[in-house]
Design a protein around this motif. Structure first.
Motif, PDB file in Angstrom:
ATOM      1  N   THR A  83      -4.861   2.385  -6.322  1.00 37.70           N
ATOM      2  CA  THR A  83      -4.119   2.316  -5.050  1.00 37.70           C
ATOM      3  C   THR A  83      -4.357   3.702  -4.184  1.00 37.70           C
ATOM      4  N   LYS A  84      -4.719   4.998  -4.690  1.00 36.64           N
ATOM      5  CA  LYS A  84      -4.859   6.148  -4.280  1.00 36.64           C
ATOM      6  C   LYS A  84      -6.276   5.852  -3.263  1.00 36.64           C
ATOM      7  N   VAL A  85      -7.347   5.730  -3.931  1.00 28.08           N
ATOM      8  CA  VAL A  85      -8.623   5.621  -3.530  1.00 28.08           C
ATOM      9  C   VAL A  85      -8.478   4.471  -2.325  1.00 28.08           C
ATOM     10  N   ALA A 145       2.415  -5.042  -5.719  1.00 25.97           N
ATOM     11  CA  ALA A 145       2.732  -5.225  -4.469  1.00 25.97           C
ATOM     12  C   ALA A 145       1.828  -4.208  -3.576  1.00 25.97           C
ATOM     13  N   LEU A 146       1.925  -3.145  -3.926  1.00 28.92           N
ATOM     14  CA  LEU A 146       1.064  -1.871  -3.366  1.00 28.92           C
ATOM     15  C   LEU A 146      -0.392  -2.467  -3.079  1.00 28.92           C
ATOM     16  N   TRP A 147      -0.868  -2.817  -4.149  1.00 22.45           N
ATOM     17  CA  TRP A 147      -2.445  -3.185  -3.938  1.00 22.45           C
ATOM     18  C   TRP A 147      -2.566  -4.463  -3.215  1.00 22.45           C
ATOM     19  N   GLU A 148      -1.627  -5.356  -3.202  1.00 30.79           N
ATOM     20  CA  GLU A 148      -1.732  -6.506  -2.432  1.00 30.79           C
ATOM     21  C   GLU A 148      -1.790  -6.205  -0.808  1.00 30.79           C
ATOM     22  N   ARG A 149      -0.824  -5.214  -0.364  1.00 26.38           N
ATOM     23  CA  ARG A 149      -0.847  -4.772   0.792  1.00 26.38           C
ATOM     24  C   ARG A 149      -2.044  -3.806   1.318  1.00 26.38           C
ATOM     25  N   LEU A 150      -2.593  -3.126   0.288  1.00 20.01           N
ATOM     26  CA  LEU A 150      -3.590  -2.332   0.652  1.00 20.01           C
ATOM     27  C   LEU A 150      -5.088  -3.121   0.714  1.00 20.01           C
ATOM     28  N   GLU A 151      -4.986  -4.265  -0.238  1.00 23.55           N
ATOM     29  CA  GLU A 151      -6.210  -5.095  -0.220  1.00 23.55           C
ATOM     30  C   GLU A 151      -6.270  -5.813   1.016  1.00 23.55           C
ATOM     31  N   THR A 185      -3.228   9.481   8.215  1.00 25.70           N
ATOM     32  CA  THR A 185      -2.554  10.136   7.797  1.00 25.70           C
ATOM     33  C   THR A 185      -3.237  10.918   6.566  1.00 25.70           C
ATOM     34  N   ASP A 186      -2.630  12.070   5.942  1.00 27.71           N
ATOM     35  CA  ASP A 186      -2.829  12.515   4.667  1.00 27.71           C
ATOM     36  C   ASP A 186      -2.114  12.351   3.509  1.00 27.71           C
ATOM     37  N   ARG A 187      -0.912  11.421   3.594  1.00 31.85           N
ATOM     38  CA  ARG A 187      -0.063  11.062   2.911  1.00 31.85           C
ATOM     39  C   ARG A 187      -0.306  10.024   1.959  1.00 31.85           C
ATOM     40  N   HIS A 188      -1.047  10.003   0.872  1.00 32.06           N
ATOM     41  CA  HIS A 188      -1.505   9.104  -0.038  1.00 32.06           C
ATOM     42  C   HIS A 188      -0.897   8.982  -1.328  1.00 32.06           C
ATOM     43  N   GLY A 189       0.382   9.773  -1.597  1.00 31.62           N
ATOM     44  CA  GLY A 189       1.095   9.810  -2.849  1.00 31.62           C
ATOM     45  C   GLY A 189       1.729   8.632  -2.946  1.00 31.62           C
ATOM     46  N   LEU A 190       2.078   8.290  -4.314  1.00 31.17           N
ATOM     47  CA  LEU A 190       2.625   6.938  -4.524  1.00 31.17           C
ATOM     48  C   LEU A 190       3.943   6.825  -3.781  1.00 31.17           C
ATOM     49  N   ARG A 191       4.715   8.077  -3.843  1.00 29.41           N
ATOM     50  CA  ARG A 191       5.958   7.797  -3.084  1.00 29.41           C
ATOM     51  C   ARG A 191       5.827   7.452  -1.598  1.00 29.41           C
ATOM     52  N   ASP A 192       4.886   8.173  -0.905  1.00 26.92           N
ATOM     53  CA  ASP A 192       4.681   8.090   0.414  1.00 26.92           C
ATOM     54  C   ASP A 192       4.272   6.408   0.708  1.00 26.92           C
ATOM     55  N   LEU A 193       3.524   5.992  -0.265  1.00 27.77           N
ATOM     56  CA  LEU A 193       2.906   4.753  -0.050  1.00 27.77           C
ATOM     57  C   LEU A 193       3.918   3.645  -0.445  1.00 27.77           C
ATOM     58  N   CYS A 194       4.737   3.693  -1.391  1.00 27.49           N
ATOM     59  CA  CYS A 194       5.953   2.840  -1.689  1.00 27.49           C
ATOM     60  C   CYS A 194       6.901   2.557  -0.507  1.00 27.49           C
ATOM     61  N   ARG A 195       7.107   3.988   0.085  1.00 29.40           N
ATOM     62  CA  ARG A 195       8.080   4.104   1.601  1.00 29.40           C
ATOM     63  C   ARG A 195       7.624   3.274   2.427  1.00 29.40           C
ATOM     64  N   GLU A 245      12.116   3.063  -1.936  1.00 28.04           N
ATOM     65  CA  GLU A 245      12.105   4.733  -2.254  1.00 28.04           C
ATOM     66  C   GLU A 245      11.917   4.865  -3.826  1.00 28.04           C
ATOM     67  N   ILE A 246      11.227   5.653  -4.293  1.00 28.18           N
ATOM     68  CA  ILE A 246      10.872   5.935  -5.566  1.00 28.18           C
ATOM     69  C   ILE A 246      11.341   7.453  -5.697  1.00 28.18           C
ATOM     70  N   SER A 247      11.837   8.060  -6.783  1.00 25.22           N
ATOM     71  CA  SER A 247      11.976   9.607  -7.258  1.00 25.22           C
ATOM     72  C   SER A 247      11.050  10.078  -8.102  1.00 25.22           C
ATOM     73  N   LYS A 248      10.720  11.171  -7.655  1.00 26.55           N
ATOM     74  CA  LYS A 248       9.715  12.030  -8.383  1.00 26.55           C
ATOM     75  C   LYS A 248      10.365  13.201  -9.128  1.00 26.55           C
ATOM     76  N   GLN A 249      11.628  12.937  -9.453  1.00 26.62           N
ATOM     77  CA  GLN A 249      12.473  14.135  -9.839  1.00 26.62           C
ATOM     78  C   GLN A 249      12.069  14.481 -11.391  1.00 26.62           C
TER      79      GLN A 249
END
Length: 211
Positions: A108-110, A167-173, A119-129, A135-139
């Motif tokens: 999903t990052k690629v 779900a994320l891959w479905e959107r990105l696909e 955008t340069d926001r490609h982290g999992l937290r950013d993509l999920c949001r 919202e997922i926590s990275k704490q």
């Protein structure tokens, strides 16, 4: 997923467990150097709101280490697509620690970098949001994953890294198809295991693809 189900398995997946043809996969390690830092946890999900976490414990600490035949078989199964976020690292640590080449893969990052060029926001937290409204926590990202007993917070964090990947891959696909870059993405995905192998050989720096 507030009602997510999390199952922790010590050493290997349970016998008879089926996760279907597409499985989300992530890893937790002691650090970011596959040669130095041991693999501690492998997370998997069928995209059904359930996460299976396999704790990898070395023999010196009373575990079975890389002797996890059911996990290794699933990862290596050519009929099972594995979805990662930043597959390059996960593939390297799985190859080094378990001796398995996990393929075929989706990352999903690629995918995000190929279509979200605004955008340069490609982290999992950013993509999920931004793509899922989740919202997922990275704490717990930098917590001690080598501990014998993982905390409830650690387990929840580890599970969150795989529960949304389908779900994320479905959107990105869909975005890749829209921008006519799916074929290019698939070529990148086929190369990722080789990129991980190059990293393990020390070709991450200097990168042989640099000038």
């Amino acid at each position: 997923m507030p009602n997510a189900r999390i199952h922790l398995h010590r050493g290997d997946l349970p016998e008879g467990l089926s996760l279907g043809p597409v499985v989300a996969v992530d890893t937790e390690t002691m650090g970011l150097n596959p040669h130095r830092d041991r693999l501690c946890l492998v997370q998997l999900s069928a995209g059904d709101g359930t996460a299976h976490l396999v704790q990898i414990v070395p023999p010196r600490l009373g575990g079975t280490g890389a002797d996890c035949p059911r996990l290794r078989a699933l990862l290596a199964d050519p009929g099972t697509v594995k979805i990662f976020h930043f597959a390059r690292f996960d593939l390297a640590i799985l190859r080094h620690a378990l001796g398995v080449d996990a393929a075929p893969v989706r990352c999903t990052k690629v995918a995000a970098k190929l279509v979200r060029t605004f955008t340069d926001r490609h982290g999992l937290r950013d993509l999920c949001r931004e793509l899922l409204g989740v919202e997922i926590s990275k704490q717990q990202q930098t917590s001690d994953w080598g501990a014998a007993e993982l905390t409830t917070e650690q387990l929840a964090y580890a599970a969150s890294d795989v529960l949304h990947l389908h779900a994320l891959w479905e959107r990105l696909e869909g975005l890749l198809r829209r921008e006519e870059r799916l074929e290019l993405a698939e070529a990148c995905f086929r190369f990722l295991p080789h990129r991980a192998a190059l990293d393990l050989l020390g070709y991450s720096e200097p990168d042989i693809f640099d000038h």
